[in-house]
Structure formats: structure tokens, C-alpha cells
Design an enzyme around this catalytic site. Structure first.
Site, PDB file in Angstrom:
ATOM      1  N   ASN A  69       0.832  -1.248  -0.033  1.00 12.82           N
ATOM      2  CA  ASN A  69       0.041  -0.135  -0.067  1.00 12.82           C
ATOM      3  C   ASN A  69       1.000   1.176  -0.163  1.00 12.82           C
ATOM      4  OD1 ASN A  69       0.504  -0.890   2.669  1.00 12.82           O
ATOM      5  ND2 ASN A  69      -0.871   0.234   3.321  1.00 12.82           N
ATOM      6  N   GLU A  82      -3.002  -4.513  -3.154  1.00  9.60           N
ATOM      7  CA  GLU A  82      -3.434  -5.611  -4.082  1.00  9.60           C
ATOM      8  C   GLU A  82      -3.540  -4.808  -5.586  1.00  9.60           C
ATOM      9  OE1 GLU A  82      -4.929  -4.594  -1.241  1.00  9.60           O
ATOM     10  OE2 GLU A  82      -6.206  -6.331  -0.439  1.00  9.60           O
ATOM     11  N   CYS A 122     -10.455  -3.205  -4.303  1.00 14.56           N
ATOM     12  CA  CYS A 122      -9.646  -4.355  -4.778  1.00 14.56           C
ATOM     13  C   CYS A 122     -10.392  -5.584  -5.350  1.00 14.56           C
ATOM     14  CB  CYS A 122      -8.861  -4.661  -3.696  1.00 14.56           C
ATOM     15  SG  CYS A 122      -7.297  -3.227  -3.374  1.00 14.56           S
TER      16      CYS A 122
END
Ligand code: THU
Length: 167
Positions: A69, A82, A122
Site C-alpha cells: 500500500n 492488491e 480491490c
């Protein structure tokens, strides 16, 4: 499917989640993918949430790509681990299906001893990859420690999801 006289019915959607007591119970390949996700956390830039997320994706050609992230002082610009990993696949390995993703996290504020699962955005990105490549993506989830959850496809985490087939 139950049909009633009133013209209403209930559609029950089931999700099968495989639960492993520890990562050791998974295949060596899946253990490796989870280990890659853990390693990916090192590159997390998360000064605002203090929540480091790591993702690793396995491509159909055997290549593993990491993502973490990346936050921003303008919070809405934060991008999840992701989607960082999936964007790398999209931009560098166009046309190669993504067959699995492992996600894990660590937090300065909590003991993460249960699996974390991909956020809604995501899940939508995973759905797009599955739709585009016509390939299910196995999702492996763990916190910092503890049980591992596994689902066979993004569809399991996003029932009745929106995809390009209606456009
Ligand atoms: N985050 C992820 O990287 N993946 C998820 O699926 C959930 C949330 C990140 C975004 C943000 O940097 C931090 O975790 C807290 O929301």
C-alpha cells in the site's frame, strides 16, 4: 431455488472459505506466495494509517509480482497493495492471466491475528482481471499471524458483482 406463490423468491449465495490453521498446511507454492506478500510489506508507505499491507500475485507464467500500500497526505489517493500488484501485472504482463493473490498486513495499533481481506475496490479490480483473462484468481488471506483463509475466486468475495459482460 424456492418459488413462492407470491412471486418472490430468495436467492442464496454461498461462499466456501477454506481455513488453514497455519500456513504450513498449504501447498509449498501457496506458502511461497504468502511469504512474498509478507516481504512486500517492507515497501509499504503507510505513515498515516501505520497499517502495512503486502500483496503478491502469481501469474500464469510462474512470475510473482509484489505490491504494497502506498499512501498520500491527500488520503483519497492512497492505493492498496492488491491494486499496486495488479497494476504492475496489467502494465508489464498484458495478456498473462493472474491465477492467485496473497494478502497480508501488520498494524502498529492492533495485533492482527485474523485474516485481512481485500477492500471493495480491490475486489472490483480482481473481478476485472478475472473477467479480462477468463481466469479465476485464488485469494489467500492472512493477518500478521494466525489462520489463513482461501477462496477459489474473486467472485466468492464479490457476489453479484458488476462486470463488462453487460456493457
Ligand atoms: N489497504 C490495502 O492496502 N488493502 C486493502 O485491501 C485494505 C486497505 C490499505 C490502504 C491504506 O493504506 C491502509 O490499508 C488503511 O486503509
Amino acid at each position: 431455488m424456492e418459488h413462492s406463490k407470491t412471486g418472490t423468491r430468495e436467492l442464496v449465495i454461498k461462499t466456501a472459505v477454506k481455513v488453514y490453521d497455519t500456513p504450513n498446511m498449504m501447498t509449498k507454492e501457496d506458502q511461497h506466495l504468502l511469504a512474498e506478500a509478507k516481504a512486500a510489506m517492507q515497501d509499504s508507505y503507510s505513515p498515516y494509517s501505520q497499517f502495512k499491507v503486502g500483496a503478491a500475485i502469481l501469474l500464469d507464467n510462474g512470475i510473482i509480482l509484489r505490491g504494497s500500500n502506498q499512501e498520500n497526505a491527500a488520503y483519497s489517493m492512497c492505493i492498496c497493495a492488491e491494486r499496486v500488484a495488479l497494476s504492475t501485472a496489467d502494465s508489464q504482463f498484458q495478456g498473462v492471466p493472474v491465477v492467485a493473490i496473497a494478502v497480508t498486513a501488520t498494524s502498529k495499533n492492533h495485533d492482527l491475528n485474523k485474516p485481512i481481506s481485500p477492500c471493495g475496490a480491490c475486489r472490483q479490480a480482481i473481478a476485472e482481471s478475472e473477467y479480462k483473462h477468463e481466469t479465476a484468481m485464488k485469494i489467500i488471506m492472512q493477518g500478521e499471524t494466525g489462520e489463513v483463509y482461501e477462496v477459489a475466486s474473486g467472485k466468492d468475495l464479490l457476489p453479484l458483482g458488476f462486470d463488462g459482460s453487460v456493457l
